[in-house]
Design an enzyme around this catalytic site. Structure first.
Site, mmCIF file in Angstrom:
data_model
loop_
_atom_site.group_PDB
_atom_site.id
_atom_site.type_symbol
_atom_site.label_atom_id
_atom_site.label_comp_id
_atom_site.label_asym_id
_atom_site.label_seq_id
_atom_site.Cartn_x
_atom_site.Cartn_y
_atom_site.Cartn_z
ATOM 1 N N TYR A 190 25.929 118.156 21.295
ATOM 2 C CA TYR A 190 26.164 118.821 22.580
ATOM 3 C C TYR A 190 25.324 120.098 22.669
ATOM 4 C CZ TYR A 190 28.633 120.709 26.649
ATOM 5 O OH TYR A 190 28.929 121.215 27.895
ATOM 6 N N SER A 241 24.816 124.924 29.472
ATOM 7 C CA SER A 241 26.067 125.486 28.928
ATOM 8 C C SER A 241 25.739 126.703 28.068
ATOM 9 C CB SER A 241 26.769 124.438 28.055
ATOM 10 O OG SER A 241 27.848 125.016 27.346
HETATM 11 N N1 LIG Z 1 33.852 122.157 31.530
HETATM 12 C C1 LIG Z 1 33.187 123.090 30.855
HETATM 13 O O1 LIG Z 1 33.780 124.011 30.266
HETATM 14 C C2 LIG Z 1 31.696 123.060 30.807
HETATM 15 C C3 LIG Z 1 31.046 124.172 30.272
HETATM 16 C C4 LIG Z 1 29.658 124.185 30.212
HETATM 17 C C5 LIG Z 1 28.950 123.105 30.705
HETATM 18 N N2 LIG Z 1 29.597 122.039 31.217
HETATM 19 C C6 LIG Z 1 28.795 120.923 31.715
HETATM 20 O O2 LIG Z 1 29.125 120.667 33.054
HETATM 21 C C7 LIG Z 1 28.872 119.295 33.351
HETATM 22 C C8 LIG Z 1 30.080 118.695 34.009
HETATM 23 O O3 LIG Z 1 31.136 118.716 33.067
HETATM 24 P P1 LIG Z 1 32.668 118.736 33.482
HETATM 25 O O4 LIG Z 1 33.309 119.778 32.667
HETATM 26 O O5 LIG Z 1 32.823 118.757 34.957
HETATM 27 O O6 LIG Z 1 33.127 117.339 32.850
HETATM 28 P P2 LIG Z 1 33.846 116.067 33.468
HETATM 29 O O7 LIG Z 1 34.947 116.454 34.381
HETATM 30 O O8 LIG Z 1 34.116 115.200 32.301
HETATM 31 O O9 LIG Z 1 32.709 115.420 34.381
HETATM 32 C C9 LIG Z 1 31.622 114.765 33.852
HETATM 33 C C10 LIG Z 1 30.981 113.987 34.970
HETATM 34 O O10 LIG Z 1 29.831 113.338 34.437
HETATM 35 C C11 LIG Z 1 29.929 111.961 34.697
HETATM 36 N N3 LIG Z 1 29.296 111.206 33.631
HETATM 37 C C12 LIG Z 1 29.506 111.286 32.298
HETATM 38 N N4 LIG Z 1 28.728 110.400 31.668
HETATM 39 C C13 LIG Z 1 28.002 109.765 32.627
HETATM 40 C C14 LIG Z 1 27.024 108.751 32.615
HETATM 41 N N5 LIG Z 1 26.606 108.184 31.474
HETATM 42 N N6 LIG Z 1 26.491 108.341 33.788
HETATM 43 C C15 LIG Z 1 26.906 108.895 34.952
HETATM 44 N N7 LIG Z 1 27.819 109.860 35.034
HETATM 45 C C16 LIG Z 1 28.364 110.288 33.878
HETATM 46 C C17 LIG Z 1 31.411 111.652 34.820
HETATM 47 O O11 LIG Z 1 31.611 110.518 35.653
HETATM 48 P P3 LIG Z 1 32.054 109.079 35.118
HETATM 49 O O12 LIG Z 1 33.052 109.300 34.033
HETATM 50 O O13 LIG Z 1 32.598 108.412 36.355
HETATM 51 O O14 LIG Z 1 30.801 108.428 34.633
HETATM 52 C C18 LIG Z 1 31.897 112.903 35.533
HETATM 53 O O15 LIG Z 1 31.703 112.785 36.921
HETATM 54 C C19 LIG Z 1 28.511 118.631 32.025
HETATM 55 O O16 LIG Z 1 27.097 118.538 31.907
HETATM 56 C C20 LIG Z 1 29.044 119.602 31.000
HETATM 57 O O17 LIG Z 1 28.363 119.525 29.774
HETATM 58 C C21 LIG Z 1 30.956 121.983 31.278
#
Ligand SMILES: NC(=O)c1ccc[n+]([C@@H]2O[C@H](COP(=O)([O-])OP(=O)(O)OC[C@H]3O[C@@H](n4cnc5c(N)ncnc54)[C@H](OP(=O)(O)O)[C@@H]3O)[C@@H](O)[C@H]2O)c1
Length: 245
Positions: A144, A131
């Site tokens: 984070y 990120s």
């Molecule tokens: N959205 C943003 O603006 C943004 C920006 C920078 C980086 N990111 C990064 O991108 C990645 C994806 O984020 P997102 O925004 O797509 O969030 P999201 O929609 O909340 O997705 C998170 C995913 O991770 C899974 N997850 C969370 N905890 C887990 C665990 N303990 N074991 C297995 N799976 C787990 C969730 O599945 P379950 O709930 O089914 O476990 C879900 O599929 C993350 O690493 C986040 O930090 C996001």
């Protein structure tokens, strides 16, 4: 290609999975709650596989990756992650520990399991979803930011070590992407991008085998300035009334 994506039940991981599946690749996703997947996901994409896994559980994750790959894996995208959510100003150490476990150990386990398979092939591509938050310490997001900084440096170092041995390593640093994770944010999210567009950009960076990809460009400029400025100035910014979320 055979691609495993951790945390592919929602958000960026799901959009990436769908983008690769539409191109005919075989894709395995995992998450703790497979009920979050779109209802028709497995029927719609016959080359999709889903595994109920908590990435903090090494055995669960290794078993899923081994079962999916059966000895062949081209691309591992360590995407599963969580954040603090409501940006509290008092540390909740239980939450901090879990963020480190999911965001850092989850990536380590995914990379380790993948490399065990890729080593026999002599090639493969490891990708971490870090990120822009990995470049600076943001308010209410201590664990984070720390977790993403760790993942960034891990990936950068591994790229140097493994590149000459035939393995690619990429760290992806998105700005704000519209997903269930950012839906928790009450503060403004400049340059917010849809998960589908984010996935397309990430896919392109992976295809180009970039070592690090920071996007969107305007966020890259801002985060670079914040990262490079004198630290006392950076602290002063957050003391301006109304700036801290
Ligand atoms: N959205 C943003 O603006 C943004 C920006 C920078 C980086 N990111 C990064 O991108 C990645 C994806 O984020 P997102 O925004 O797509 O969030 P999201 O929609 O909340 O997705 C998170 C995913 O991770 C899974 N997850 C969370 N905890 C887990 C665990 N303990 N074991 C297995 N799976 C787990 C969730 O599945 P379950 O709930 O089914 O476990 C879900 O599929 C993350 O690493 C986040 O930090 C996001």
């Amino acid at each position: 290609m055979k691609i495993f994506i951790t945390g592919g039940t929602t958000g960026i991981g799901l959009s990436l999975a769908e983008a690769y599946l539409k191109e005919g690749h075989r894709v395995g996703v995992c998450g703790r709650d497979l009920g979050k997947l779109p209802e028709d996901f497995l029927q719609k994409y016959p080359k999709s596989h889903a595994y109920k896994v908590d990435v903090t559980n090494k055995d669960e994750l290794f078993n899923a990756i081994n079962e999916f790959s059966s000895g062949q894996l081209d691309l591992m995208i360590a995407n599963a992650g969580r954040s603090e959510g409501s940006k509290p100003s008092w540390p909740d150490f239980d939450v901090y520990h879990n963020i480190m476990d999911v965001n850092v150990k989850g990536v380590l386990y995914a990379f380790e399991a993948a490399l065990n398979i890729m080593k026999k092939q002599g090639r493969g591509h490891l990708v971490s979803i870090a990120s822009v938050a990995g470049f600076v310490g943001l308010p209410g997001a201590a664990a984070y930011c720390a977790s993403k900084a760790a993942v960034l440096r891990l990936s950068e170092s591994m790229a140097i070590d493994l590149g000459p041995q035939g393995y690619d390593v990429t760290a992806i640093c998105p700005g704000f992407i519209d997903t269930p994770l950012t839906k928790q944010n009450k503060h403004p999210m400049p340059f917010l991008m849809s998960a589908e567009e984010g996935a397309q950009r990430i896919k392109q960076a992976i295809a180009q085998k970039k070592v690090m990809y920071i996007f969107p460009f305007r966020m890259k400029v801002i985060i670079t300035i914040l990262d490079k400025m004198p630290r006392f100035l950076y602290q002063l910014i957050w003391k301006i009334p109304g700036v801290r979320p």
